[in-house]
Design an enzyme around this catalytic site. Structure first.
Site, PDB file in Angstrom:
ATOM      1  N   GLU A 149     -12.865 -17.664  21.952  1.00 37.79           N
ATOM      2  CA  GLU A 149     -11.787 -17.310  21.036  1.00 37.79           C
ATOM      3  C   GLU A 149     -11.428 -15.833  21.216  1.00 37.79           C
ATOM      4  O   GLU A 149     -12.299 -14.996  21.302  1.00 37.79           O
ATOM      5  CB  GLU A 149     -12.258 -17.581  19.594  1.00 37.79           C
ATOM      6  CG  GLU A 149     -11.201 -17.354  18.566  1.00 37.79           C
ATOM      7  CD  GLU A 149      -9.886 -17.988  18.954  1.00 37.79           C
ATOM      8  OE1 GLU A 149      -9.817 -19.223  19.029  1.00 37.79           O
ATOM      9  OE2 GLU A 149      -8.911 -17.254  19.223  1.00 37.79           O
ATOM     10  N   LYS A 201     -14.668 -14.048  28.709  1.00 37.24           N
ATOM     11  CA  LYS A 201     -14.683 -13.581  27.327  1.00 37.24           C
ATOM     12  C   LYS A 201     -15.434 -12.244  27.216  1.00 37.24           C
ATOM     13  O   LYS A 201     -14.958 -11.287  26.608  1.00 37.24           O
ATOM     14  CB  LYS A 201     -15.332 -14.641  26.431  1.00 37.24           C
ATOM     15  CG  LYS A 201     -15.682 -14.191  25.054  1.00 37.24           C
ATOM     16  CD  LYS A 201     -14.473 -13.934  24.176  1.00 37.24           C
ATOM     17  CE  LYS A 201     -14.886 -13.261  22.891  1.00 37.24           C
ATOM     18  NZ  LYS A 201     -13.942 -13.279  21.850  1.00 37.24           N
ATOM     19  N   CYS A 225     -17.832  -7.878  17.465  1.00 40.12           N
ATOM     20  CA  CYS A 225     -17.784  -8.345  18.856  1.00 40.12           C
ATOM     21  C   CYS A 225     -18.004  -7.278  19.921  1.00 40.12           C
ATOM     22  O   CYS A 225     -18.791  -7.486  20.839  1.00 40.12           O
ATOM     23  CB  CYS A 225     -16.449  -9.030  19.115  1.00 40.12           C
ATOM     24  SG  CYS A 225     -16.345 -10.583  18.229  1.00 40.12           S
TER      25      CYS A 225
HETATM   26  C1  UDX Z   1     -18.048 -15.740  15.807  1.00 41.08           C
HETATM   27  C2  UDX Z   1     -18.666 -16.254  17.081  1.00 41.08           C
HETATM   28  O1  UDX Z   1     -19.132 -17.467  16.934  1.00 41.08           O
HETATM   29  C3  UDX Z   1     -19.519 -15.203  17.689  1.00 41.08           C
HETATM   30  O2  UDX Z   1     -20.199 -15.649  18.791  1.00 41.08           O
HETATM   31  C4  UDX Z   1     -18.532 -14.196  18.089  1.00 41.08           C
HETATM   32  O3  UDX Z   1     -19.073 -13.234  18.909  1.00 41.08           O
HETATM   33  C5  UDX Z   1     -17.954 -13.593  16.832  1.00 41.08           C
HETATM   34  O4  UDX Z   1     -17.327 -14.579  16.122  1.00 41.08           O
HETATM   35  P1  UDX Z   1     -18.235 -15.358  13.337  1.00 41.08           P
HETATM   36  O5  UDX Z   1     -17.345 -16.501  13.039  1.00 41.08           O
HETATM   37  O6  UDX Z   1     -17.675 -13.980  13.245  1.00 41.08           O
HETATM   38  O7  UDX Z   1     -18.859 -15.550  14.782  1.00 41.08           O
HETATM   39  O8  UDX Z   1     -19.594 -15.415  12.569  1.00 41.08           O
HETATM   40  P2  UDX Z   1     -19.837 -15.649  11.039  1.00 41.08           P
HETATM   41  O9  UDX Z   1     -18.662 -15.236  10.251  1.00 41.08           O
HETATM   42  O10 UDX Z   1     -21.176 -15.080  10.767  1.00 41.08           O
HETATM   43  O11 UDX Z   1     -19.897 -17.245  10.935  1.00 41.08           O
HETATM   44  C6  UDX Z   1     -20.874 -18.046  11.449  1.00 41.08           C
HETATM   45  C7  UDX Z   1     -21.150 -19.166  10.449  1.00 41.08           C
HETATM   46  O12 UDX Z   1     -22.028 -20.112  11.036  1.00 41.08           O
HETATM   47  C8  UDX Z   1     -21.796 -18.710   9.141  1.00 41.08           C
HETATM   48  O13 UDX Z   1     -21.014 -19.128   8.046  1.00 41.08           O
HETATM   49  C9  UDX Z   1     -23.166 -19.399   9.145  1.00 41.08           C
HETATM   50  O14 UDX Z   1     -23.599 -19.789   7.846  1.00 41.08           O
HETATM   51  C10 UDX Z   1     -22.891 -20.596  10.021  1.00 41.08           C
HETATM   52  N1  UDX Z   1     -24.098 -21.175  10.630  1.00 41.08           N
HETATM   53  C11 UDX Z   1     -24.979 -20.381  11.294  1.00 41.08           C
HETATM   54  C12 UDX Z   1     -24.304 -22.545  10.534  1.00 41.08           C
HETATM   55  O15 UDX Z   1     -23.527 -23.267   9.905  1.00 41.08           O
HETATM   56  N2  UDX Z   1     -25.411 -23.079  11.136  1.00 41.08           N
HETATM   57  C13 UDX Z   1     -26.325 -22.319  11.783  1.00 41.08           C
HETATM   58  O16 UDX Z   1     -27.319 -22.843  12.292  1.00 41.08           O
HETATM   59  C14 UDX Z   1     -26.095 -20.928  11.873  1.00 41.08           C
HETATM   60  C1  UDX Z   2     -11.852  -7.999  19.191  1.00 36.74           C
HETATM   61  C2  UDX Z   2     -10.871  -8.466  20.261  1.00 36.74           C
HETATM   62  O1  UDX Z   2      -9.640  -7.734  20.141  1.00 36.74           O
HETATM   63  C3  UDX Z   2     -10.648  -9.957  20.162  1.00 36.74           C
HETATM   64  O2  UDX Z   2      -9.822 -10.401  21.226  1.00 36.74           O
HETATM   65  C4  UDX Z   2     -11.994 -10.670  20.222  1.00 36.74           C
HETATM   66  O3  UDX Z   2     -11.836 -12.059  20.082  1.00 36.74           O
HETATM   67  C5  UDX Z   2     -12.901 -10.155  19.136  1.00 36.74           C
HETATM   68  O4  UDX Z   2     -13.049  -8.739  19.269  1.00 36.74           O
HETATM   69  P1  UDX Z   2     -11.649  -7.373  16.624  1.00 36.74           P
HETATM   70  O5  UDX Z   2     -13.002  -6.764  16.802  1.00 36.74           O
HETATM   71  O6  UDX Z   2     -11.443  -8.281  15.462  1.00 36.74           O
HETATM   72  O7  UDX Z   2     -11.220  -8.178  17.927  1.00 36.74           O
HETATM   73  O8  UDX Z   2     -10.569  -6.198  16.447  1.00 36.74           O
HETATM   74  P2  UDX Z   2      -9.819  -5.200  17.425  1.00 36.74           P
HETATM   75  O9  UDX Z   2      -8.431  -5.102  16.953  1.00 36.74           O
HETATM   76  O10 UDX Z   2     -10.032  -5.507  18.841  1.00 36.74           O
HETATM   77  O11 UDX Z   2     -10.513  -3.801  17.066  1.00 36.74           O
HETATM   78  C6  UDX Z   2     -11.881  -3.545  17.325  1.00 36.74           C
HETATM   79  C7  UDX Z   2     -12.217  -2.110  16.965  1.00 36.74           C
HETATM   80  O12 UDX Z   2     -11.599  -1.194  17.846  1.00 36.74           O
HETATM   81  C8  UDX Z   2     -11.757  -1.704  15.555  1.00 36.74           C
HETATM   82  O13 UDX Z   2     -12.737  -0.906  14.944  1.00 36.74           O
HETATM   83  C9  UDX Z   2     -10.504  -0.905  15.829  1.00 36.74           C
HETATM   84  O14 UDX Z   2     -10.205  -0.005  14.811  1.00 36.74           O
HETATM   85  C10 UDX Z   2     -10.875  -0.212  17.126  1.00 36.74           C
HETATM   86  N1  UDX Z   2      -9.720   0.217  17.938  1.00 36.74           N
HETATM   87  C11 UDX Z   2      -8.843  -0.710  18.420  1.00 36.74           C
HETATM   88  C12 UDX Z   2      -9.557   1.569  18.255  1.00 36.74           C
HETATM   89  O15 UDX Z   2     -10.352   2.411  17.837  1.00 36.74           O
HETATM   90  N2  UDX Z   2      -8.504   1.935  19.044  1.00 36.74           N
HETATM   91  C13 UDX Z   2      -7.600   1.040  19.544  1.00 36.74           C
HETATM   92  O16 UDX Z   2      -6.671   1.463  20.266  1.00 36.74           O
HETATM   93  C14 UDX Z   2      -7.782  -0.334  19.219  1.00 36.74           C
END
Ligand code: UDX
Ligand code: UDX
Length: 469
Positions: free
Chosen positions: A159, A218, A274
């Site tokens: 994603e 990714k 991430c």
């Molecule tokens: C996601 C991706 O999956 C991760 O690999 C990526 O790098 C960042 O985005 P994210 O959706 O941000 O993770 O994580 P989080 O908001 O913590 O959600 C994960 C959910 O999975 C939680 O609600 C947790 O309760 C659930 N979970 C975890 C299960 O249902 N079963 C499990 O065994 C472990």
């Molecule tokens: C990132 C990737 O953009 C997305 O494609 C991936 O799936 C998950 O990780 P996210 O972490 O949600 O997404 O936000 P992003 O907008 O990428 O910003 C990440 C961090 O970088 C933030 O703290 C943001 O403030 C910072 N940032 C971003 C900067 O400092 N400068 C920039 O020019 C852009």
């Protein structure tokens, strides 16, 4: 075979919005999002969704109860589904081999084991969580060994949504990546997943490839994005030392169409769940593959980010006459970027830590982050050993004006739009003098702040202040 029922394991920042959009765009598909956390599922079924994301609430309200369901009944949802997304979290390991770098795959593995345990018919299993290269192979092995009679296909479908713009990114993705096995079964699974996205994504934006390329793409995409921020942040240090202006430099660089203008905003450092995790994941992978030079190269991206945070925090202490002990400092913004309540790896945490280590009194205001979350983050053992210091030194307030009242400095850590339009004359009047503003996001009108009387310090730019210049 057309997909009729989709299950998503993990109702987090990725699983929740992704499956809401799938349900919204594919009315004939029943989508069930499951999670082991009952409170999280209850929140998804209420008016107060567990995550804040512009546009998400409207979509959920439109489809929830029709073809979108949130449940803790993991077994039943797996059994009924044709296609299962694994969207559980993959945090960086805090123990054992690869501690501090390798991703912890225990949740991914337990999801795979659960699928093998309860599935009675073939399924397509889609790895949505960000994982190291070859994780799909491990999932396949687990499924094959535990459930040898059922043919599973495992796909990689990373994603790319960014928080704060998740719905826009999902509705209009630059590309959708699908990696699968080069076999008849693999092709047919890729076809099934593609048919879901084809409901709204133009065919030319669906990219199919082998599983390993997809998994690595990714990690590489996030590493490249993080690297751009570390690169411009490195240049920001040079700007501050020379009088060049980082915004002018970024503009000049970005006008080169080979480079492009996005992700060149200097800042107090990148945060979020991430970037750091995925770059470290790549570092660890390279080490394991015996490619130390590659590992070291990417590690610098994270080290530069740490340096930028440290550099900014040290500047605050330095400019406040080398001491912040007992001084009140207003922190504007605690989330890692605007339009999200998410604080994972937020630079604000590290700036606060530095100031708290110096015994400053920190007053925090953020428009979205809950007080309990701020407390959790700042009392984490890695940030604060003695939690009584939190009660003694930290206050959390619900408006920016009271945060600044009596403060020596305001520190902009998050680029929330509302910080741009505050009444800074009013704020100045209520602060200790000299009153400082540290703009870690380059969002304020620095000239105007100087005219009001503020001492202004900015990432990547030297502002003519009455005291220091
Ligand atoms: C996601 C991706 O999956 C991760 O690999 C990526 O790098 C960042 O985005 P994210 O959706 O941000 O993770 O994580 P989080 O908001 O913590 O959600 C994960 C959910 O999975 C939680 O609600 C947790 O309760 C659930 N979970 C975890 C299960 O249902 N079963 C499990 O065994 C472990
Ligand atoms: C990132 C990737 O953009 C997305 O494609 C991936 O799936 C998950 O990780 P996210 O972490 O949600 O997404 O936000 P992003 O907008 O990428 O910003 C990440 C961090 O970088 C933030 O703290 C943001 O403030 C910072 N940032 C971003 C900067 O400092 N400068 C920039 O020019 C852009």
């Amino acid at each position: 075979m057309p997909v009729r029922r989709v299950c998503c394991i993990g109702a987090g920042y990725v699983g929740g919005p992704t499956c809401s959009v799938i349900a919204y765009k594919c009315p004939e598909i029943k989508v069930t999002v499951v999670d082991i956390s009952q409170p999280r599922i209850d929140a998804w079924n209420s008016d107060e969704l567990p995550i804040y994301e512009p546009g998400l609430c409207d979509i959920v309200k439109e489809v929830r109860g029709k073809n979108l369901f949130f449940s803790t009944d993991v077994e039943n949802a797996i059994q009924m589904a044709d296609l299962i997304f694994i969207s559980v979290n993959t945090p960086t390991k805090t123990f054992g081999v690869g501690k501090g770098r390798a991703p912890d795959l225990k949740y991914v593995e337990s999801a795979a084991r659960k699928i093998a345990e309860v599935a009675k018919a073939p399924k397509v299993v889609v790895e949505k969580s960000t994982v190291p290269v070859k994780a799909a192979e491990s999932i396949s092995k687990i499924l094959r060994h535990l459930s040898p009679d059922i043919p599973f296909q495992v796909l990689s479908n990373p994603e790319f949504l960014a928080e704060g713009t998740a719905i826009r990114d999902l509705l209009n993705p630059d590309r959708v990546l699908i990696g699968g096995e080069n076999s008849t079964g693999g092709h047919s699974a890729i076809g099934e997943l593609s048919s879901i996205y084809e409901h709204w994504v133009p065919k030319e934006r669906l990219i199919t490839m082998n599983t390993w390329s997809s998994e690595l793409s990714k990690l590489a995409a996030n590493a490249f994005l993080a690297q751009r921020i570390s690169s411009i942040n490195a240049i920001s240090a040079v700007c501050e030392a020379t009088g060049a202006n980082v915004e002018e430099v970024a503009h000049a660089i970005g006008q080169d169409s080979r480079i492009g203008s996005k992700f060149l905003k200097a800042s107090v450092g990148f945060g979020g769940s991430c970037f750091q995790k995925d770059v470290l994941n790549l570092v660890y992978l390279s080490e394991v593959l015996n490619l130390p030079e590659v590992a070291e190269y990417w590690h610098q991206v994270v080290l530069m980010n740490d340096y930028q945070r440290r550099r900014f925090a040290s500047k605050i202490v330095d400019r406040l006459f080398q001491t912040v002990t007992g001084k009140c400092i207003a922190i504007y913004g605690f989330s890692y970027k605007k339009n999200t309540g998410d604080t994972r790896e937020s630079s604000s945490i590290h700036i606060c830590k530095h100031l708290l280590d110096e015994e400053a009194k920190v007053v925090i205001y953020d428009p979205k982050v809950e007080s309990e979350q701020i407390k959790l983050d700042l009392t984490d053992p890695g940030i604060m050993n003695d939690t009584t210091r939190f009660d003694r030194l930290v206050s959390i307030v619900s408006d920016p004006y009271s945060a600044a009242d009596g403060a020596h400095a305001i520190v902009i850590c998050t680029e929330w739009d509302e910080f741009v339009t505050l009444d800074y004359q009013r704020i100045y009047n209520s602060m200790q003098k000299p009153a400082f503003v540290f703009d870690g996001r380059l969002i304020l009108d620095h000239e105007k702040l100087c005219q009001i009387g503020f001492q202004v310090e900015v990432i990547g730019k030297v502002v003519k202040n009455s005291i220091n210049n």
